[in-house]
Scaffold this active site. Sequence first.
Site, PDB file in Angstrom:
ATOM      1  N   ALA A 234      -1.907   6.136  11.717  1.00  0.00           N
ATOM      2  CA  ALA A 234      -0.928   5.160  11.222  1.00  0.00           C
ATOM      3  C   ALA A 234      -0.940   5.072   9.702  1.00  0.00           C
ATOM      4  CB  ALA A 234      -1.223   3.783  11.807  1.00  0.00           C
ATOM      5  N   GLU A 237       0.242   9.666   7.022  1.00  0.00           N
ATOM      6  CA  GLU A 237       1.572  10.194   6.693  1.00  0.00           C
ATOM      7  C   GLU A 237       2.486   9.096   6.165  1.00  0.00           C
ATOM      8  OE1 GLU A 237       0.668  13.695   6.788  1.00  0.00           O
ATOM      9  OE2 GLU A 237       2.824  13.410   6.634  1.00  0.00           O
ATOM     10  N   SER A 239       1.757   6.492   4.166  1.00  0.00           N
ATOM     11  CA  SER A 239       1.586   6.278   2.724  1.00  0.00           C
ATOM     12  C   SER A 239       2.079   7.492   1.930  1.00  0.00           C
ATOM     13  CB  SER A 239       0.117   6.029   2.383  1.00  0.00           C
ATOM     14  OG  SER A 239      -0.320   4.863   3.018  1.00  0.00           O
ATOM     15  N   CYS A 344       2.361  -4.195  10.238  1.00  0.00           N
ATOM     16  CA  CYS A 344       1.429  -3.181   9.733  1.00  0.00           C
ATOM     17  C   CYS A 344       0.132  -3.786   9.172  1.00  0.00           C
ATOM     18  CB  CYS A 344       2.119  -2.372   8.649  1.00  0.00           C
ATOM     19  SG  CYS A 344       1.027  -1.130   7.940  1.00  0.00           S
ATOM     20  N   GLU A 353      -1.478   1.604  -2.958  1.00  0.00           N
ATOM     21  CA  GLU A 353      -1.350   3.058  -3.162  1.00  0.00           C
ATOM     22  C   GLU A 353       0.008   3.408  -3.754  1.00  0.00           C
ATOM     23  OE1 GLU A 353      -4.177   5.046   0.286  1.00  0.00           O
ATOM     24  OE2 GLU A 353      -2.142   4.476   0.851  1.00  0.00           O
TER      25      GLU A 353
END
Length: 393
Positions: A234, A237, A239, A344, A353
């Site tokens: 989760a 990919e 981020s 999330c 990030e």
Amino acid sequence: MSDVDGLLTHLPEDPYPLYDVLRNKGRVLWLDGAQRWLVTGHEEALAVLRHPRMSSDRTRWDGYRPAPGYDRSAGMFTMDPPGHTRLRGLVQRAFTARVVEGLRPRIQQLVTEFLDAAEKRGEIDLIADFAGPLPAIVLAELLGIPSEGQLRYRRWATTMMGAIDPVSHATSSEQAAAGQRADDELTAYLGEIIALRRRDPRPDLISALLAAEESGQRLTGIELLEMCILLTVAGLETSVNLIGNGVGALLAHPAQLARLRDEPELLNSAIEELLRYDAPIQLSGRVPTEDIEIDGQTLRKGQMVGVVLGAANRDERAFTDPHELDLGRSPNNHVAFGRGIHFCLGAPLARIEGATAIGELVRRFPGLRPAGKPQRRTNPHVRGFTSLPVALR
Ligand code: HEM
């Protein structure tokens, strides 16, 4: 309806016009060919995601059959209360706001290192050379995966993500077989690390998850393993694609790129707008556990409901000029991180990030521009670039 059925197997380069067509036909629409509901309205998407009788357990779908080669149960992601509540409570004891905030200096340092290397080259593939490896290193370090295992870790995660496809079932048998192999290898590898940490705890998330306890309960061995795999699948990919899609959108809107450079205080609102404008997760799914009426339609118990987050984010009833990229947009009630009890878990990490990576890239390289044809992935759930060549000076 062939375009629409195609949407569930192969996301077009620009799916947004098709989302508009669908929304105009019906904000909650039954597709005869695909035998699924598609929800493209913002209010309706929120209603589905928040509904207590909308299950995340896809085995409740009448049409459920295990995917031929690869079918992973994704732990709490595919669970309902009370099991979901218990697991989410436990992981939140370990993956706290303080832990995430503590990652900020290391993320900054990694971004600086990647961009120093990129500056020397002048031209990079944003995905291969920056957006791809950065979240993988952050997540691997957070979990406690040693540096020599990190490359394999990322490869396994990417392969598994390419094979996971719960709503549309469009994965080819080759992808499924590769997904299963990667899953087996990652599971074995994480099992070894968990065993090491059980004997010898370190200041990492695996050790913290081993120690996490709520109401006298802990994670079982299998639950811990599934949690690590869920965080990997989760968190990786997604981020990568926030950074990739975000930079892609800025390059396509030079005036907004210049605006962010001139007004760096817009960074946080820019990240929210980039998430709305081109969401890394386009499609999510739920199964009603009883008949539920939304927008005048009866969603029957056991039917598959695809929630098109990418379409809800472009709904003109929720956003003024929804197809405009406006980095100062406020309010911005996007659903890129979902909503409700499955909202999330990694959103605070993803935001740090994204803001650090995109903020530094824009600040350091005023000459940032496209340097070749980008390549998009076509997975209907996960939207992103496989390649995005950029010139820095
Ligand atoms: C920009 C990056 C990200 C995006 C767009 C994103 C998107 C989402 C969405 C839409 C959901 C809800 C799906 C649903 O309700 O069906 C979700 C759940 C989840 N995300 Fe993220 N995610 C991102 C980054 C991360 C990161 C970095 C992590 C972890 C390190 C993470 C871990 C999770 C977990 C564990 C869940 C399941 C939560 C639950 O079932 O309670 N995500 N994410």
